[in-house]
Structure formats: structure tokens, C-alpha cells
Design a protein around this motif. Structure first.
Motif, PDB file in Angstrom:
ATOM      1  N   VAL A   1       0.849  -1.184   0.000  1.00  0.00           N
ATOM      2  CA  VAL A   1       0.000   0.000   0.000  1.00  0.00           C
ATOM      3  C   VAL A   1       0.887   1.236   0.000  1.00  0.00           C
ATOM      4  CG1 VAL A   1      -1.700   1.327   1.327  1.00  0.00           C
ATOM      5  CG2 VAL A   1      -1.879  -1.169   1.219  1.00  0.00           C
ATOM      6  N   ASP A   2       0.643   2.122  -0.941  1.00  0.00           N
ATOM      7  CA  ASP A   2       1.311   3.419  -0.958  1.00  0.00           C
ATOM      8  C   ASP A   2       0.678   4.258   0.154  1.00  0.00           C
ATOM      9  OD1 ASP A   2       2.118   6.059  -1.406  1.00  0.00           O
ATOM     10  OD2 ASP A   2       1.953   5.898  -3.578  1.00  0.00           O
ATOM     11  N   PRO A   3       1.442   4.738   1.132  1.00  0.00           N
ATOM     12  CA  PRO A   3       0.853   5.511   2.230  1.00  0.00           C
ATOM     13  C   PRO A   3       0.037   6.714   1.755  1.00  0.00           C
ATOM     14  CG  PRO A   3       3.144   5.015   2.709  1.00  0.00           C
ATOM     15  CD  PRO A   3       2.894   4.579   1.294  1.00  0.00           C
ATOM     16  N   ARG A   4       0.400   7.280   0.599  1.00  0.00           N
ATOM     17  CA  ARG A   4      -0.349   8.434   0.077  1.00  0.00           C
ATOM     18  C   ARG A   4      -1.707   8.036  -0.473  1.00  0.00           C
ATOM     19  NH1 ARG A   4       3.964  10.066  -4.127  1.00  0.00           N
ATOM     20  NH2 ARG A   4       3.759   7.829  -4.285  1.00  0.00           N
ATOM     21  N   ALA A   5      -1.920   6.733  -0.722  1.00  0.00           N
ATOM     22  CA  ALA A   5      -3.187   6.261  -1.284  1.00  0.00           C
ATOM     23  C   ALA A   5      -4.201   5.874  -0.217  1.00  0.00           C
ATOM     24  CB  ALA A   5      -2.935   5.068  -2.200  1.00  0.00           C
ATOM     25  N   VAL A   6      -3.820   5.955   1.062  1.00  0.00           N
ATOM     26  CA  VAL A   6      -4.747   5.613   2.133  1.00  0.00           C
ATOM     27  C   VAL A   6      -5.805   6.699   2.217  1.00  0.00           C
ATOM     28  CG1 VAL A   6      -4.966   5.338   4.633  1.00  0.00           C
ATOM     29  CG2 VAL A   6      -3.079   4.243   3.412  1.00  0.00           C
ATOM     30  N   ARG A   7      -7.056   6.277   2.147  1.00  0.00           N
ATOM     31  CA  ARG A   7      -8.169   7.231   2.154  1.00  0.00           C
ATOM     32  C   ARG A   7      -8.466   7.733   3.556  1.00  0.00           C
ATOM     33  NH1 ARG A   7     -13.689   6.640   2.489  1.00  0.00           N
ATOM     34  NH2 ARG A   7     -13.614   4.406   2.169  1.00  0.00           N
ATOM     35  N   ARG A   8      -8.455   6.820   4.528  1.00  0.00           N
ATOM     36  CA  ARG A   8      -8.702   7.252   5.909  1.00  0.00           C
ATOM     37  C   ARG A   8      -8.295   6.166   6.874  1.00  0.00           C
ATOM     38  NH1 ARG A   8     -13.478   4.885   8.108  1.00  0.00           N
ATOM     39  NH2 ARG A   8     -14.799   4.017   6.496  1.00  0.00           N
ATOM     40  N   GLU A   9      -8.037   6.568   8.087  1.00  0.00           N
ATOM     41  CA  GLU A   9      -7.806   5.619   9.161  1.00  0.00           C
ATOM     42  C   GLU A   9      -9.170   5.187   9.676  1.00  0.00           C
ATOM     43  OE1 GLU A   9      -4.936   8.611  10.966  1.00  0.00           O
ATOM     44  OE2 GLU A   9      -4.345   6.708  11.894  1.00  0.00           O
ATOM     45  N   GLY A  10      -9.310   3.919   9.972  1.00  0.00           N
ATOM     46  CA  GLY A  10     -10.580   3.424  10.477  1.00  0.00           C
ATOM     47  C   GLY A  10     -10.542   3.167  11.970  1.00  0.00           C
ATOM     48  N   ALA A  11      -9.470   2.549  12.428  1.00  0.00           N
ATOM     49  CA  ALA A  11      -9.384   2.190  13.841  1.00  0.00           C
ATOM     50  C   ALA A  11      -8.036   1.558  14.120  1.00  0.00           C
ATOM     51  CB  ALA A  11     -10.484   1.195  14.190  1.00  0.00           C
ATOM     52  N   VAL A  12      -7.752   1.411  15.391  1.00  0.00           N
ATOM     53  CA  VAL A  12      -6.581   0.662  15.827  1.00  0.00           C
ATOM     54  C   VAL A  12      -7.071  -0.731  16.201  1.00  0.00           C
ATOM     55  CG1 VAL A  12      -4.852   0.426  17.650  1.00  0.00           C
ATOM     56  CG2 VAL A  12      -5.319   2.666  16.652  1.00  0.00           C
ATOM     57  N   MET A  13      -6.403  -1.752  15.680  1.00  0.00           N
ATOM     58  CA  MET A  13      -6.724  -3.110  16.093  1.00  0.00           C
ATOM     59  C   MET A  13      -6.014  -3.341  17.422  1.00  0.00           C
ATOM     60  SD  MET A  13      -6.409  -6.705  14.065  1.00  0.00           S
ATOM     61  CE  MET A  13      -7.887  -6.363  13.119  1.00  0.00           C
ATOM     62  N   ASP A  14      -6.700  -3.971  18.367  1.00  0.00           N
ATOM     63  CA  ASP A  14      -6.070  -4.187  19.676  1.00  0.00           C
ATOM     64  C   ASP A  14      -4.856  -5.104  19.530  1.00  0.00           C
ATOM     65  OD1 ASP A  14      -6.869  -7.101  20.793  1.00  0.00           O
ATOM     66  OD2 ASP A  14      -8.510  -6.287  19.583  1.00  0.00           O
ATOM     67  N   ARG A  15      -3.900  -4.921  20.416  1.00  0.00           N
ATOM     68  CA  ARG A  15      -2.611  -5.611  20.325  1.00  0.00           C
ATOM     69  C   ARG A  15      -2.755  -7.133  20.364  1.00  0.00           C
ATOM     70  NH1 ARG A  15       2.994  -4.263  20.652  1.00  0.00           N
ATOM     71  NH2 ARG A  15       3.992  -6.209  20.061  1.00  0.00           N
ATOM     72  N   ARG A  16      -3.638  -7.614  21.200  1.00  0.00           N
ATOM     73  CA  ARG A  16      -3.814  -9.062  21.333  1.00  0.00           C
ATOM     74  C   ARG A  16      -4.300  -9.675  20.018  1.00  0.00           C
ATOM     75  NH1 ARG A  16      -7.687 -11.729  25.860  1.00  0.00           N
ATOM     76  NH2 ARG A  16      -7.516 -13.849  25.108  1.00  0.00           N
ATOM     77  N   THR A  17      -5.269  -9.058  19.378  1.00  0.00           N
ATOM     78  CA  THR A  17      -5.777  -9.566  18.105  1.00  0.00           C
ATOM     79  C   THR A  17      -4.710  -9.434  17.025  1.00  0.00           C
ATOM     80  OG1 THR A  17      -8.030  -8.950  18.747  1.00  0.00           O
ATOM     81  CG2 THR A  17      -7.640  -9.378  16.412  1.00  0.00           C
ATOM     82  N   PHE A  18      -3.998  -8.291  17.009  1.00  0.00           N
ATOM     83  CA  PHE A  18      -2.925  -8.096  16.037  1.00  0.00           C
ATOM     84  C   PHE A  18      -1.880  -9.198  16.164  1.00  0.00           C
ATOM     85  CE2 PHE A  18       1.178  -6.537  14.649  1.00  0.00           C
ATOM     86  CZ  PHE A  18       0.887  -5.943  13.431  1.00  0.00           C
ATOM     87  N   ASP A  19      -1.485  -9.525  17.378  1.00  0.00           N
ATOM     88  CA  ASP A  19      -0.483 -10.571  17.582  1.00  0.00           C
ATOM     89  C   ASP A  19      -0.988 -11.932  17.110  1.00  0.00           C
ATOM     90  OD1 ASP A  19       1.307  -8.722  18.592  1.00  0.00           O
ATOM     91  OD2 ASP A  19       0.920  -9.216  20.703  1.00  0.00           O
ATOM     92  N   ARG A  20      -2.280 -12.226  17.343  1.00  0.00           N
ATOM     93  CA  ARG A  20      -2.858 -13.487  16.840  1.00  0.00           C
ATOM     94  C   ARG A  20      -2.819 -13.523  15.318  1.00  0.00           C
ATOM     95  NH1 ARG A  20      -7.935 -15.217  17.308  1.00  0.00           N
ATOM     96  NH2 ARG A  20      -8.769 -13.121  17.289  1.00  0.00           N
TER      97      ARG A  20
END
Length: 185
Positions: free
Chosen positions: A156-175
Motif C-alpha cells: 500500500v502506498d501511504p499516500r493512497a490511504v483514504r482514511r484511518e478506520g481504527a486501531v486493532m487491539d494488540r492481542r488480536t494483532f499478535d494473533r
């Protein structure tokens, strides 16, 4: 009557493809959501965005969790961006992705969907698509459960990101990071 509906549809399509003149793109009013300037969209058409796409990432992913809701996309965040189709990078659609790392100037991402693949898991696996449930989050305003595709890493080109939606919690991210590593072996 049909002509009236056709004209209305044409007007809607034109306004949807026209670059925003308001300066910002609105996001859900949640504490984890932010407003991102529309200038990051660049107003590029899908083929123009795909022309610079170097292809999906096939190397080893070193997952990073460093979310910071500062208007810039960071690993650990779910953002909305244009995602090329796997079979034809000149086509694609706007969808949420989980940012999991970096490859130079590119962000590495896994696509999200609200479609439940549990019922067709065997069929998806036959086609080489592996999914994992990640639950709900502020990236979906309707609070539908989401799944993340584990075995396709998108650049993903960082300039092409339309918007931030949310932060995924660390525990789920690690899984997700562990399951992604297992799926790509």
C-alpha cells in the motif's frame, strides 16, 4: 421516468469519481477514528493507481505494531485504501486493510472483509485463500464481524490511504501476525 433515474445515476457516478473539493473525508465519529485530508487520495483512477503497483509482497513479513492516530497510516491500524484484485492488478476496489508492516516506502497490509468465510472455508482453501476471524471494530460502522486474509500481503502506498478506520487491539494483532506467519510457510 426511466430516463430520470438514468440521469440521477449518471450524476451520482460523476460526483463519486470527482475529487473532493471540501478538503477532508469524514470518518465514523469514534474515538479511534480520525479525519484524513482528501489530498492523500490523489484522485487517481484505478488504472493509474495500479500502474505503479509493484505486485503483492512475497517476502518474509516482520510484523510491527506501532499505531498512532496522527493522520498518517501506521502498522496496527485498519485503514481504507484501494486494493488491486489478485488476478488483475489494473482493477480493484476500495476496502479496509490491516497494516502489518513495511517494505521500504510501502506499507504491508492484509485485506479485511465482513463476508463470513467459515461456511465456505474448504472452498476458499482450495482456491488458496485463508481467512481468520478478527471480530468487530470501529473500521465497520455497522459493527459486522470481520475476517482478515492471511496469505496475501498487499503493498500500500501511504499516500493512497483514504482514511484511518481504527486501531486493532494488540492481542488480536499478535494473533493475526502468528497466523499469517503459519499461513505463509
Amino acid at each position: 421516468m426511466a430516463n430520470r433515474w438514468l440521469n440521477l445515476l449518471v450524476d451520482v457516478l460523476r460526483s463519486a469519481t470527482r475529487p473532493s473539493s471540501r478538503g477532508t473525508t469524514r470518518t465514523p465519529s469514534r474515538s479511534t477514528a480520525t479525519t484524513r485530508p482528501s489530498s492523500t487520495r490523489r484522485g487517481a483512477s484505478a488504472p493509474a493507481r495500479a500502474a505503479g503497483y509493484p505486485g503483492d509482497y512475497t517476502g518474509m513479513v516482520r510484523p510491527v505494531y506501532s499505531p498512532s492516530l496522527d493522520g498518517e497510516p501506521d502498522p496496527g491500524e485498519v485503514v481504507w485504501t484501494w486494493v488491486p484484485y489478485e488476478e488483475d492488478h489494473s482493477q480493484g476496489k476500495d476496502r479496509p486493510v490491516l497494516l502489518v508492516g513495511r517494505d521500504g516506502a510501502w506499507l504491508l497490509a492484509l485485506q479485511l472483509t465482513s463476508k463470513d468465510h467459515d461456511r465456505d472455508a474448504a472452498q476458499e482453501a482450495r482456491h488458496g485463500r485463508l481467512w481468520m476471524d478478527v471480530g468487530t471494530g470501529a473500521w465497520d460502522s455497522r459493527k459486522r464481524p470481520s475476517e482478515v486474509r492471511l496469505n496475501r500481503v498487499i503493498r500500500v502506498d501511504p499516500r493512497a490511504v483514504r482514511r484511518e478506520g481504527a486501531v486493532m487491539d494488540r492481542r488480536t494483532f499478535d494473533r493475526v501476525a502468528r497466523a499469517m506467519a503459519d499461513a505463509r510457510r
